[in-house]
Design a protein around this motif. Structure first.
Motif, PDB file in Angstrom:
ATOM      1  N   ARG A 290     -11.406 -13.507 154.143  1.00  0.00           N
ATOM      2  CA  ARG A 290     -10.777 -13.476 155.466  1.00  0.00           C
ATOM      3  C   ARG A 290     -11.370 -14.527 156.382  1.00  0.00           C
ATOM      4  O   ARG A 290     -10.646 -15.226 157.117  1.00  0.00           O
ATOM      5  N   ARG A 291     -12.695 -14.665 156.340  1.00  0.00           N
ATOM      6  CA  ARG A 291     -13.365 -15.617 157.243  1.00  0.00           C
ATOM      7  C   ARG A 291     -12.977 -17.059 156.911  1.00  0.00           C
ATOM      8  O   ARG A 291     -12.722 -17.860 157.818  1.00  0.00           O
ATOM      9  N   PHE A 292     -12.905 -17.404 155.637  1.00  0.00           N
ATOM     10  CA  PHE A 292     -12.607 -18.772 155.264  1.00  0.00           C
ATOM     11  C   PHE A 292     -11.121 -19.097 155.436  1.00  0.00           C
ATOM     12  O   PHE A 292     -10.757 -20.241 155.678  1.00  0.00           O
ATOM     13  N   LEU A 293     -10.270 -18.095 155.321  1.00  0.00           N
ATOM     14  CA  LEU A 293      -8.853 -18.333 155.540  1.00  0.00           C
ATOM     15  C   LEU A 293      -8.538 -18.640 157.001  1.00  0.00           C
ATOM     16  O   LEU A 293      -7.508 -19.247 157.307  1.00  0.00           O
TER      17      LEU A 293
ATOM     18  N   GLY B   7     -26.361 -13.845 149.344  1.00  0.00           N
ATOM     19  CA  GLY B   7     -26.489 -13.475 147.940  1.00  0.00           C
ATOM     20  C   GLY B   7     -27.748 -12.674 147.670  1.00  0.00           C
ATOM     21  O   GLY B   7     -27.729 -11.698 146.898  1.00  0.00           O
ATOM     22  N   ALA B   8     -28.861 -13.065 148.311  1.00  0.00           N
ATOM     23  CA  ALA B   8     -30.113 -12.334 148.124  1.00  0.00           C
ATOM     24  C   ALA B   8     -29.997 -10.909 148.643  1.00  0.00           C
ATOM     25  O   ALA B   8     -30.543  -9.965 148.059  1.00  0.00           O
ATOM     26  N   LEU B   9     -29.263 -10.726 149.730  1.00  0.00           N
ATOM     27  CA  LEU B   9     -29.061  -9.382 150.273  1.00  0.00           C
ATOM     28  C   LEU B   9     -28.272  -8.508 149.301  1.00  0.00           C
ATOM     29  O   LEU B   9     -28.601  -7.331 149.102  1.00  0.00           O
ATOM     30  N   LEU B  10     -27.243  -9.078 148.682  1.00  0.00           N
ATOM     31  CA  LEU B  10     -26.495  -8.323 147.674  1.00  0.00           C
ATOM     32  C   LEU B  10     -27.400  -7.956 146.498  1.00  0.00           C
ATOM     33  O   LEU B  10     -27.306  -6.851 145.944  1.00  0.00           O
TER      34      LEU B  10
ATOM     35  N   VAL C 281     -17.467  -6.124 146.787  1.00  0.00           N
ATOM     36  CA  VAL C 281     -16.048  -6.214 147.153  1.00  0.00           C
ATOM     37  C   VAL C 281     -15.893  -6.453 148.650  1.00  0.00           C
ATOM     38  O   VAL C 281     -15.077  -7.278 149.086  1.00  0.00           O
ATOM     39  N   LEU C 282     -16.686  -5.756 149.468  1.00  0.00           N
ATOM     40  CA  LEU C 282     -16.605  -5.945 150.910  1.00  0.00           C
ATOM     41  C   LEU C 282     -17.002  -7.361 151.297  1.00  0.00           C
ATOM     42  O   LEU C 282     -16.340  -8.000 152.131  1.00  0.00           O
ATOM     43  N   ALA C 283     -18.091  -7.877 150.702  1.00  0.00           N
ATOM     44  CA  ALA C 283     -18.532  -9.233 151.020  1.00  0.00           C
ATOM     45  C   ALA C 283     -17.476 -10.259 150.611  1.00  0.00           C
ATOM     46  O   ALA C 283     -17.209 -11.218 151.349  1.00  0.00           O
ATOM     47  N   ALA C 284     -16.864 -10.067 149.445  1.00  0.00           N
ATOM     48  CA  ALA C 284     -15.838 -11.000 148.992  1.00  0.00           C
ATOM     49  C   ALA C 284     -14.606 -10.957 149.887  1.00  0.00           C
ATOM     50  O   ALA C 284     -14.034 -11.996 150.244  1.00  0.00           O
TER      51      ALA C 284
END
Length: 266
Positions: free
Chosen positions: A46-49, A19-22, A38-41
């Motif tokens: 994808r990672r959590f799925l 979050g700090a990086l964003l 959008v890319l991070a989300a």
């Protein structure tokens, strides 16, 4: 994002750093924040799925709450006055034509392998090697290849602006995108996705016996042909046309340097 999905205290710290990086990206240039968000989300989803059900929801909640709080806290010093300013500036009255100013012409996509941009906002050069490696990653089914390939396609579709309906669809969904101009600025996201693809392609090609290695090699060879043709200059084409003649001259017997054909001294 990957570390925040593992669980434990380290995952909370990783979500805060994400979050700090964003937030830092927003402070550097607010125009890069919407595509980065959008890319991070998308990558986080994808990672959590891919994880288990319980870990999936806990990780997503952790990243959303902790990462969102860190991003908001970091960016607040600029976001609050900027939000008030946007309501009073001409950005609030941008038309569709204003937002699509300097949209990327489709012909400029050739700049990925042949640098010839006629406008600074249209510069998009990946290089022949990167394009071939990206094709190897997609054809060989490298890990995460289709995610990064989709990101590349969406970023290029956004950069084309009014040429495709994708731009209007994305600006209606992405927060803050309607206040942005010059769609080709999303090319930095396309370059990042292409870099990820080419690295996965190289990793696949150098692993003997890797799954999908044969398809990756075929994809690389298939992509190398068009890339080579695009990179050929008129001088290269003339050299190819003169190649048989040059080889014929080289095959002639050596001529006496001192005398010509009639025996006269040269």
């Amino acid at each position: 994002v990957d570390r925040s999905a593992r669980g434990g205290r380290a995952s909370t710290a990783a979500a805060a750093r994400c979050g700090a990086l964003l937030g830092l990206i927003f402070l550097a240039d607010p125009r890069w924040a919407p595509p980065s968000l959008v890319l991070a989300a998308a990558y986080g989803a994808r990672r959590f799925l891919l994880g288990g059900t319980e870990r999936r929801w806990k990780g997503a909640l952790r990243l959303g709450v902790v990462g969102g709080a860190a991003a908001a806290g970091t960016a607040a010093v600029l976001a609050v006055p900027l939000w008030e300013f946007l309501g009073q500036s001409t950005r609030a009255a941008l038309t569709a034509a204003d937002r699509t100013t300097l949209s990327l012409p489709p012909i400029e996509l050739l700049g990925a392998v042949w640098p010839h941009a006629t406008q600074a906002e249209w510069v998009f050069h990946l290089g022949a090697v990167a394009v071939v490696l990206a094709a190897a990653a997609l054809s060989g089914g490298a890990r995460g290849a289709w995610f990064w390939g989709g990101t590349l396609a969406l970023a290029l579709g956004f950069a084309l602006g009014a040429v495709t309906p994708l731009y209007r669809m994305l600006t209606a969904v992405i927060p803050g995108a309607a206040a942005l101009r010059v769609p080709p600025r999303a090319l930095f996201l396309a370059s990042f996705a292409a870099a990820m693809l080419s690295s996965r392609g190289l990793d696949l090609l150098v692993q003997p016996g890797a799954r999908g290695l044969r398809r990756a090699r075929l994809g690389a060879v298939a992509a190398a042909g068009p890339v080579l043709m695009v990179n050929l200059t008129p001088r290269d084409l003339r050299a190819m046309a003169l190649g048989p003649a040059v080889r014929a001259l080289l095959a002639l017997p050596p001529v006496d340097r001192q005398r010509g054909a009639r025996g006269k001294r040269v």
